[in-house]
Enzyme design. Structure first.
Site, PDB file in Angstrom:
ATOM      1  N   HIS A 293      -0.435   9.451  18.387  1.00 53.72           N
ATOM      2  CA  HIS A 293       0.432  10.396  19.102  1.00 53.72           C
ATOM      3  C   HIS A 293      -0.409  11.102  20.171  1.00 53.72           C
ATOM      4  O   HIS A 293      -1.527  11.550  19.885  1.00 53.72           O
ATOM      5  CB  HIS A 293       1.035  11.411  18.125  1.00 53.72           C
ATOM      6  CG  HIS A 293       1.978  12.345  18.797  1.00 53.72           C
ATOM      7  ND1 HIS A 293       3.269  11.982  19.142  1.00 53.72           N
ATOM      8  CD2 HIS A 293       1.809  13.608  19.258  1.00 53.72           C
ATOM      9  CE1 HIS A 293       3.860  12.990  19.762  1.00 53.72           C
ATOM     10  NE2 HIS A 293       3.004  13.985  19.843  1.00 53.72           N
TER      11      HIS A 293
ATOM     12  N   ASN B  97       0.075   5.893  13.109  1.00 53.11           N
ATOM     13  CA  ASN B  97       0.665   6.082  14.431  1.00 53.11           C
ATOM     14  C   ASN B  97      -0.327   6.825  15.314  1.00 53.11           C
ATOM     15  O   ASN B  97      -1.071   7.676  14.832  1.00 53.11           O
ATOM     16  CB  ASN B  97       1.949   6.929  14.278  1.00 53.11           C
ATOM     17  CG  ASN B  97       2.606   7.229  15.612  1.00 53.11           C
ATOM     18  OD1 ASN B  97       2.809   6.344  16.445  1.00 53.11           O
ATOM     19  ND2 ASN B  97       2.943   8.499  15.842  1.00 53.11           N
TER      20      ASN B  97
ATOM     21  N   GLU C  26       8.772  12.092   7.727  1.00 48.99           N
ATOM     22  CA  GLU C  26       8.903  13.181   8.697  1.00 48.99           C
ATOM     23  C   GLU C  26       8.246  12.781  10.022  1.00 48.99           C
ATOM     24  O   GLU C  26       7.064  12.409  10.031  1.00 48.99           O
ATOM     25  CB  GLU C  26       8.186  14.411   8.108  1.00 48.99           C
ATOM     26  CG  GLU C  26       8.375  15.670   8.900  1.00 48.99           C
ATOM     27  CD  GLU C  26       7.413  16.771   8.416  1.00 48.99           C
ATOM     28  OE1 GLU C  26       7.166  17.696   9.184  1.00 48.99           O
ATOM     29  OE2 GLU C  26       6.897  16.649   7.284  1.00 48.99           O
TER      30      GLU C  26
ATOM     31  N   ASP D  73       6.078  12.428  12.913  1.00 50.34           N
ATOM     32  CA  ASP D  73       4.743  12.964  13.238  1.00 50.34           C
ATOM     33  C   ASP D  73       4.221  13.938  12.178  1.00 50.34           C
ATOM     34  O   ASP D  73       3.335  14.762  12.459  1.00 50.34           O
ATOM     35  CB  ASP D  73       4.732  13.656  14.621  1.00 50.34           C
ATOM     36  CG  ASP D  73       5.084  12.698  15.749  1.00 50.34           C
ATOM     37  OD1 ASP D  73       4.755  11.509  15.643  1.00 50.34           O
ATOM     38  OD2 ASP D  73       5.695  13.140  16.733  1.00 50.34           O
TER      39      ASP D  73
ATOM     40  N   ILE E 186      12.758   4.700  15.397  1.00 54.67           N
ATOM     41  CA  ILE E 186      12.644   5.337  14.077  1.00 54.67           C
ATOM     42  C   ILE E 186      12.548   4.230  13.023  1.00 54.67           C
ATOM     43  O   ILE E 186      13.329   3.276  13.045  1.00 54.67           O
ATOM     44  CB  ILE E 186      13.896   6.212  13.782  1.00 54.67           C
ATOM     45  CG1 ILE E 186      14.123   7.235  14.896  1.00 54.67           C
ATOM     46  CG2 ILE E 186      13.806   6.860  12.400  1.00 54.67           C
ATOM     47  CD1 ILE E 186      13.202   8.423  14.891  1.00 54.67           C
ATOM     48  N   LEU E 187      11.592   4.368  12.136  1.00 55.55           N
ATOM     49  CA  LEU E 187      11.375   3.313  11.130  1.00 55.55           C
ATOM     50  C   LEU E 187      12.503   3.302  10.093  1.00 55.55           C
ATOM     51  O   LEU E 187      13.097   4.336   9.801  1.00 55.55           O
ATOM     52  CB  LEU E 187      10.041   3.542  10.411  1.00 55.55           C
ATOM     53  CG  LEU E 187       8.791   3.404  11.263  1.00 55.55           C
ATOM     54  CD1 LEU E 187       7.550   3.688  10.424  1.00 55.55           C
ATOM     55  CD2 LEU E 187       8.692   2.033  11.919  1.00 55.55           C
TER      56      LEU E 187
HETATM   57  C1  GAR Z   1       0.723   6.243  24.164  1.00 55.79           C
HETATM   58  O1  GAR Z   1       0.314   7.328  24.943  1.00 55.79           O
HETATM   59  C2  GAR Z   1       1.047   6.697  22.760  1.00 55.79           C
HETATM   60  O2  GAR Z   1       0.219   7.725  22.306  1.00 55.79           O
HETATM   61  C3  GAR Z   1       2.467   7.172  22.937  1.00 55.79           C
HETATM   62  O3  GAR Z   1       3.055   6.207  23.767  1.00 55.79           O
HETATM   63  C4  GAR Z   1       2.055   5.677  24.653  1.00 55.79           C
HETATM   64  C5  GAR Z   1       2.105   4.173  24.605  1.00 55.79           C
HETATM   65  O4  GAR Z   1       1.274   3.624  25.598  1.00 55.79           O
HETATM   66  N1  GAR Z   1       3.142   7.303  21.684  1.00 55.79           N
HETATM   67  C6  GAR Z   1       4.012   8.272  21.419  1.00 55.79           C
HETATM   68  O5  GAR Z   1       4.354   9.108  22.229  1.00 55.79           O
HETATM   69  C7  GAR Z   1       4.564   8.261  19.998  1.00 55.79           C
HETATM   70  N2  GAR Z   1       5.211   9.483  19.692  1.00 55.79           N
HETATM   71  P1  GAR Z   1       0.787   2.110  25.529  1.00 55.79           P
HETATM   72  O6  GAR Z   1       2.045   1.251  25.360  1.00 55.79           O
HETATM   73  O7  GAR Z   1       0.144   1.867  26.868  1.00 55.79           O
HETATM   74  O8  GAR Z   1      -0.158   1.964  24.388  1.00 55.79           O
END
Ligand code: GAR
Length: 213
Positions: free
Chosen positions: A110, A108, A149, A151, A93-94
């Site tokens: 997601h 970000n 907030e 996402d 969390i930032l």
């Molecule tokens: C990715 O799928 C990204 O979308 C997700 O974590 C993974 C990181 O993979 N992020 C979230 O879930 C944020 N809420 P990576 O380290 O191989 O890029």
């Protein structure tokens, strides 16, 4: 030149996608100044080092208090004079003091089509588990601006990905990365570098022209 910092917690395949697009010049006028991780074992840090990018580990565990971690995180970001902070699988969390200071300067990725399967507790494989449990036929990925907030910030780009019979969370995660995340995140950075993105009334608007920054 858009100076970016990339925050990561794990494998860093999205970071790699950004590095590759900078290298092949699809992503131009962008420089990756620093990669920051909360996890010293994150392979993403290794990817940064292998590409001559400064890799910094800042783990909350190494600080006396959350506030001390937040201060160190902020001063590290500030010291690199970043135009944009990219959260690429960053599971921390930032600090509250990020906003309004970095308003519309943090994005970000997601792994779902927001507002589905997002918010507190939805990260990584958990997102894909929830999508499969719900039986959605389409999922995807979203790049959004980050605000207080989870996402909940303005949506910049989205791409849909098909869910197939027999998918496991791992198979679906891989497809969402390959078909959406690894192209969407570099594209979002490029749009910002070209000065084409504004936030109006809480919504991200992509304009025509290109003023390279
Ligand atoms: C990715 O799928 C990204 O979308 C997700 O974590 C993974 C990181 O993979 N992020 C979230 O879930 C944020 N809420 P990576 O380290 O191989 O890029």
């Amino acid at each position: 030149m858009l100076k970016i910092g990339v925050c990561v917690s794990g494998g860093g395949t999205n970071l790699q996608a950004i590095i590759d697009r900078v290298k092949d010049k699809t992503l131009h006028n962008v420089s990756i100044e620093v990669v920051i991780s909360n996890n010293k074992n994150a392979y993403a840090l290794e990817r940064a080092r292998q590409n001559g990018i400064q890799a910094v580990c800042l783990s909350p565990k190494d600080f006396e208090s959350r506030e001390a971690f937040h201060e160190a995180f902020m001063s590290t970001l500030d010291s690199f004079g970043l135009d944009l902070v990219v959260l690429a699988g960053f599971l921390v969390i930032l600090p509250p003091q990020m906003f309004p200071r970095y308003n519309n300067r943090v994005i970000n990725i997601h792994p779902s089509l927001i507002p589905a399967f997002c918010g507190t507790g939805f990260y990584g494989l958990k997102v894909h588990e929830a999508a499969l449990l719900r039986g959605v036929k389409l999922t995807g990925a979203t790049v959004h601006f980050v605000n207080e907030e989870t996402d909940g910030g303005p949506i910049l780009l989205q791409k849909a990905v098909e869910v197939k019979d027999g998918d496991t969370p791992q198979i679906l995660q891989k497809r969402v990365m390959e078909e959406a995340e690894w192209t969407l995140l570099p594209r979002a950075i490029q749009l910002i570098a070209e000065g084409r993105v504004t936030v109006e009334n809480g919504r991200a608007v992509i304009g025509e022209g290109g003023v390279a920054g």
